[in-house]
Design a protein around this motif. Structure first.
Motif, PDB file in Angstrom:
ATOM      1  N   VAL A 144       5.591   9.196  47.705  1.00 16.83           N
ATOM      2  CA  VAL A 144       5.628   9.652  46.312  1.00 16.83           C
ATOM      3  C   VAL A 144       4.197   9.934  45.857  1.00 16.83           C
ATOM      4  N   ALA A 145       3.949  11.161  45.456  1.00 12.97           N
ATOM      5  CA  ALA A 145       2.604  11.548  45.015  1.00 12.97           C
ATOM      6  C   ALA A 145       2.234  10.828  43.720  1.00 12.97           C
ATOM      7  N   ASP A 146       0.945  10.560  43.560  1.00 13.73           N
ATOM      8  CA  ASP A 146       0.445   9.940  42.321  1.00 13.73           C
ATOM      9  C   ASP A 146       0.305  11.036  41.265  1.00 13.73           C
ATOM     10  N   LEU A 147       1.438  11.478  40.785  1.00 14.79           N
ATOM     11  CA  LEU A 147       1.499  12.689  39.965  1.00 14.79           C
ATOM     12  C   LEU A 147       0.756  12.555  38.645  1.00 14.79           C
ATOM     13  N   THR A 148       0.855  11.409  38.004  1.00 14.78           N
ATOM     14  CA  THR A 148       0.192  11.227  36.704  1.00 14.78           C
ATOM     15  C   THR A 148      -1.318  11.336  36.840  1.00 14.78           C
ATOM     16  N   ALA A 149      -1.864  10.665  37.836  1.00 11.28           N
ATOM     17  CA  ALA A 149      -3.320  10.686  38.034  1.00 11.28           C
ATOM     18  C   ALA A 149      -3.801  12.067  38.478  1.00 11.28           C
ATOM     19  N   ILE A 150      -3.034  12.724  39.360  1.00 11.65           N
ATOM     20  CA  ILE A 150      -3.434  14.058  39.815  1.00 11.65           C
ATOM     21  C   ILE A 150      -3.360  15.052  38.661  1.00 11.65           C
ATOM     22  N   GLY A 151      -2.341  14.926  37.829  1.00 10.04           N
ATOM     23  CA  GLY A 151      -2.230  15.815  36.679  1.00 10.04           C
ATOM     24  C   GLY A 151      -3.419  15.704  35.751  1.00 10.04           C
TER      25      GLY A 151
ATOM     26  N   PRO B 130      20.385  -4.860  62.037  1.00 13.48           N
ATOM     27  CA  PRO B 130      19.673  -5.239  63.265  1.00 13.48           C
ATOM     28  C   PRO B 130      19.319  -4.068  64.183  1.00 13.48           C
ATOM     29  N   LYS B 131      19.953  -2.914  64.006  1.00 12.38           N
ATOM     30  CA  LYS B 131      19.651  -1.773  64.870  1.00 12.38           C
ATOM     31  C   LYS B 131      18.718  -0.761  64.210  1.00 12.38           C
ATOM     32  N   VAL B 132      18.191  -1.100  63.038  1.00 13.01           N
ATOM     33  CA  VAL B 132      17.291  -0.220  62.289  1.00 13.01           C
ATOM     34  C   VAL B 132      15.909  -0.844  62.215  1.00 13.01           C
ATOM     35  N   ALA B 133      14.900  -0.071  62.615  1.00 12.85           N
ATOM     36  CA  ALA B 133      13.524  -0.580  62.597  1.00 12.85           C
ATOM     37  C   ALA B 133      12.892  -0.431  61.213  1.00 12.85           C
ATOM     38  N   ASN B 134      13.059   0.734  60.573  1.00 10.26           N
ATOM     39  CA  ASN B 134      12.434   1.000  59.272  1.00 10.26           C
ATOM     40  C   ASN B 134      13.363   1.862  58.434  1.00 10.26           C
ATOM     41  N   VAL B 135      13.314   1.658  57.127  1.00  8.33           N
ATOM     42  CA  VAL B 135      13.999   2.524  56.176  1.00  8.33           C
ATOM     43  C   VAL B 135      12.965   3.007  55.171  1.00  8.33           C
ATOM     44  N   TYR B 136      12.947   4.304  54.919  1.00 10.54           N
ATOM     45  CA  TYR B 136      11.978   4.917  54.010  1.00 10.54           C
ATOM     46  C   TYR B 136      12.726   5.426  52.784  1.00 10.54           C
ATOM     47  N   TYR B 137      12.620   4.670  51.681  1.00  9.27           N
ATOM     48  CA  TYR B 137      13.309   5.061  50.444  1.00  9.27           C
ATOM     49  C   TYR B 137      12.558   4.452  49.265  1.00  9.27           C
ATOM     50  N   PRO B 138      12.171   5.253  48.274  1.00  9.30           N
ATOM     51  CA  PRO B 138      11.374   4.730  47.157  1.00  9.30           C
ATOM     52  C   PRO B 138      12.071   3.652  46.337  1.00  9.30           C
ATOM     53  N   GLY B 139      13.388   3.543  46.453  1.00 10.11           N
ATOM     54  CA  GLY B 139      14.118   2.537  45.700  1.00 10.11           C
ATOM     55  C   GLY B 139      14.004   1.142  46.276  1.00 10.11           C
ATOM     56  N   LEU B 140      13.497   1.009  47.487  1.00  6.96           N
ATOM     57  CA  LEU B 140      13.312  -0.306  48.098  1.00  6.96           C
ATOM     58  C   LEU B 140      11.999  -0.924  47.626  1.00  6.96           C
TER      59      LEU B 140
ATOM     60  N   HIS C 217       6.877   2.289  45.369  1.00  8.98           N
ATOM     61  CA  HIS C 217       8.102   1.927  44.639  1.00  8.98           C
ATOM     62  C   HIS C 217       7.879   1.912  43.130  1.00  8.98           C
ATOM     63  N   PHE C 218       6.810   1.297  42.683  1.00  3.97           N
ATOM     64  CA  PHE C 218       6.599   1.144  41.239  1.00  3.97           C
ATOM     65  C   PHE C 218       6.206   2.464  40.580  1.00  3.97           C
ATOM     66  N   ILE C 219       5.479   3.314  41.310  1.00  4.20           N
ATOM     67  CA  ILE C 219       5.178   4.647  40.789  1.00  4.20           C
ATOM     68  C   ILE C 219       6.468   5.445  40.638  1.00  4.20           C
TER      69      ILE C 219
ATOM     70  N   LYS D 127      15.580   5.858  38.802  1.00  8.17           N
ATOM     71  CA  LYS D 127      16.371   6.354  39.935  1.00  8.17           C
ATOM     72  C   LYS D 127      15.387   6.840  41.001  1.00  8.17           C
ATOM     73  N   TYR D 128      15.849   6.984  42.236  1.00  5.22           N
ATOM     74  CA  TYR D 128      14.897   7.192  43.318  1.00  5.22           C
ATOM     75  C   TYR D 128      15.271   8.338  44.248  1.00  5.22           C
ATOM     76  N   GLY D 129      16.160   9.190  43.828  1.00  2.00           N
ATOM     77  CA  GLY D 129      16.519  10.347  44.631  1.00  2.00           C
ATOM     78  C   GLY D 129      17.626  10.057  45.622  1.00  2.00           C
ATOM     79  N   GLY D 130      18.108  11.117  46.265  1.00  2.00           N
ATOM     80  CA  GLY D 130      19.228  11.016  47.183  1.00  2.00           C
ATOM     81  C   GLY D 130      18.841  11.148  48.639  1.00  2.00           C
ATOM     82  N   ILE D 131      17.532  11.072  48.950  1.00  2.00           N
ATOM     83  CA  ILE D 131      17.048  11.244  50.315  1.00  2.00           C
ATOM     84  C   ILE D 131      16.436   9.943  50.830  1.00  2.00           C
TER      85      ILE D 131
END
Length: 413
Positions: free
Chosen positions: A162-169, A300-310, A316-318, A326-330
C-alpha cells in the motif's frame, strides 16, 4: 444527490445527471459515428473548442459523455475522459502530458503491463525512476528539476503493498508535481482520492466499476486539485478558457483523438449499468477476502498471505485509514515449499483459474509463470513475487462455499 448515500447516488446517477428522454432511467446508446450541424459556424466552434459538442465519435459521443459525467460525479472532479481499456487510459495520459527529457517517479511494484509501458516511455527519452512508494523518503530522494509526475497504484498487484499516498500527495503539492494514482483496486466506494491530493486518477473500468467480466474500459479523472497553469507541457493551443480543463483537453486531443483508443458506445452503456451495483459487490468481496485471508493465514500448507486487512501486513494501519476500514478484494499467498501449485489450482472447483480481477466470481492465477513472467526472476524478486505465489481476486460467492473449495483443493496436495 450529494446528500444521498453512495449506492443511492449510483443507482440514480444516469437518470439525474444525464436526463435521458422519454422517462428512461438509462441514457440510450448512441452508435452514430458522425454528427450533423445545420449551421457550419457551430461545427467550426465545436472543432475549435469554443463550444461543447460532438463532431466524430472517435473523440466523443453522447454515450461516453454520459458515463464520464457519472465517473466525475463520484470522484468530485472537474472532468473525466473514457478509453477502450485501463492501459490505454494510462498510456494516452502519459504520452499526452510528458515529453522527451522529462522525469517521472513510479512505483517499483507496478502491475506487469503498466511496468512494461514504462519501458516504452524510456525508449521515447523519458526518464523513469522505480521506487518503493510505501516510503515517501524513497520518492523524495529521486526528485530532480525535470521531474513532472509521481505515479503509483493504491494497492499493488499482486503483493498488496500500500503506497504512502497521503505523504506522497503532500510531497507533490510542495514540489508542484502531478500526482497520478491508479485506483483500480480501490474505486470511489473505498477511497477518496482528493483526501491525498491526487491530481489525476487512472482506472480500469473493466474491473470493479463494470464488475462482471463482460466489457473493457478505462478512464482518466481530473480531481481539480492541480493548477495546470503551472505545468510546463501544456500546448499553447489548449491554454484557452477555464484552466482547470487544460490537462483533460490535452489528454483528449493528443491522447484519445490522436491515439484512437475510443470506448465504444455500447461498452459505455454496459459499464454505466454495471456501475450501479459497485458498492454492493465491493463490500461483499472485501468481506469474503478478509475471511479467506484470515483462514489461510494459519493454514499449515500456506507459507505467507499478503492482504492489507491482516494485522501483520506492513501497511495495515495505512490501509485502514485510507480505505475506510475495508481492504480490497485481492490477496495473494505462497504455498509451502514442495507443494505443487498447479495441482492445487487444477483442484479448485468453485474458484476459476483466469487472468482478471474485480469480478463477481472468485479467480485465481499463478503469478510468476503468467502475468509477471516477462519481468524475469530478478525483477520479480524485487517486487516480492515468489515462484509459489498465487493471486486471488475474491468474488461475491457464499463464503462457506469458498472455504470448502479451498479445503478440498488443499487435500489434493
Amino acid at each position: 444527490m450529494k446528500d444521498k448515500g453512495f449506492t443511492t447516488r449510483l443507482v440514480h446517477a444516469d437518470r439525474t445527471l444525464n436526463q435521458p428522454q422519454d422517462g428512461a432511467v438509462h441514457y440510450p446508446t448512441c452508435n452514430s459515428v458522425l454528427f450533423e450541424y445545420a449551421d457550419v459556424n457551430e461545427l467550426v466552434d465545436v472543432f475549435q473548442g469554443k463550444k461543447l459538442g460532438h463532431v466524430y465519435s472517435r473523440s466523443s459521443s453522447s454515450s461516453n459523455s454520459a458515463l464520464q459525467n457519472i465517473l466525475n460525479e463520484l470522484e468530485g472532479g472537474v472532468g473525466a475522459v473514457t478509453f477502450s481499456t485501463g492501459m490505454s487510459a494510462i498510456s494516452s495520459a502519459m504520452i499526452s502530458l510528458l515529453k522527451q527529457g522529462d522525469h517521472i517517479v513510479v512505483s517499483q511494484f507496478l502491475f506487469g503491463n503498466t511496468r512494461s509501458f514504462m519501458d516504452t516511455l524510456i525508449n521515447l527519452g523519458i526518464e523513469v525512476s522505480f521506487v518503493d512508494t510505501t516510503d515517501v523518503k524513497a520518492v523524495e530522494a529521486v526528485l530532480s528539476d525535470n521531474t513532472r509526475m509521481v505515479f503509483t497504484e493504491t494497492i499493488a498487484n499482486p503483493v498488496t503493498q500500500v503506497a504512502d499516498l497521503t505523504a506522497i500527495g503532500q510531497l507533490c503539492v510542495t514540489h508542484n508535481l502531478l500526482f497520478m494514482v491508479d485506483n483500480t483496486m480501490t474505486p470511489a466506494y473505498l477511497f477518496d482520492a482528493k483526501d491525498v491530493q491526487a491530481s489525476l486518477l487512472a482506472c480500469s473500468l473493466t474491473k470493479y466499476v463494470a464488475g462482471h467480466g463482460n466489457v473493457l474500459g478505462g478512464a482518466i479523472i481530473d480531481t481539480g486539485l492541480y493548477d495546470w497553469q503551472q505545468y510546463p507541457n501544456i500546448f499553447s493551443l489548449y491554454q484557452k478558457g477555464d484552466s482547470s480543463q487544460w490537462g483533460l483537453t490535452q489528454i483528449r486531443k493528443k491522447g484519445l483523438r490522436d491515439l484512437g483508443a475510443t470506448l465504444s458506445p455500447n461498452s459505455a452503456q454496459q459499464i454505466s449499468v454495471g456501475l450501479e451495483t459497485m458498492a454492493l459487490r465491493i463490500q461483499r468481496s472485501c468481506q469474503n477476502a478478509l475471511r479467506l485471508a484470515t483462514y489461510l493465514h494459519s493454514h499449515p500448507k500456506v507459507a505467507n498471505v499478503y492482504y492489507p486487512g491482516l494485522a501483520d501486513h506492513p501497511q495495515h494501519f495505512i490501509a485502514r485509514e485510507l480505505f475506510k476500514g475495508k481492504y480490497g478484494g485481492i490477496f495473494s499467498l505462497d504455498l509451502k515449499p514442495g507443494l505443487d501449485l498447479n495441482t492445487f489450482l487444477n483442484s479448485l472447483r468453485t474458484v476459476i483459474t483466469a487472468t482478471h480481477l474485480g469480478d463477481t466470481r472468485t479467480l485465481a492465477l499463478p503469478v510468476a509463470s503468467t502475468i509477471f513472467y516477462e519481468n524475469g526472476p530478478q525483477e520479480r524478486s524485487k517486487m516480492g513475487i515468489s515462484d509459489e505465489m498465487i493471486r486471488f481476486s475474491v468474488g461475491i460467492e457464499d463464503i462457506d462455499d469458498l472455504v470448502a473449495d479451498f479445503e478440498q483443493a488443499f487435500a489434493k496436495i
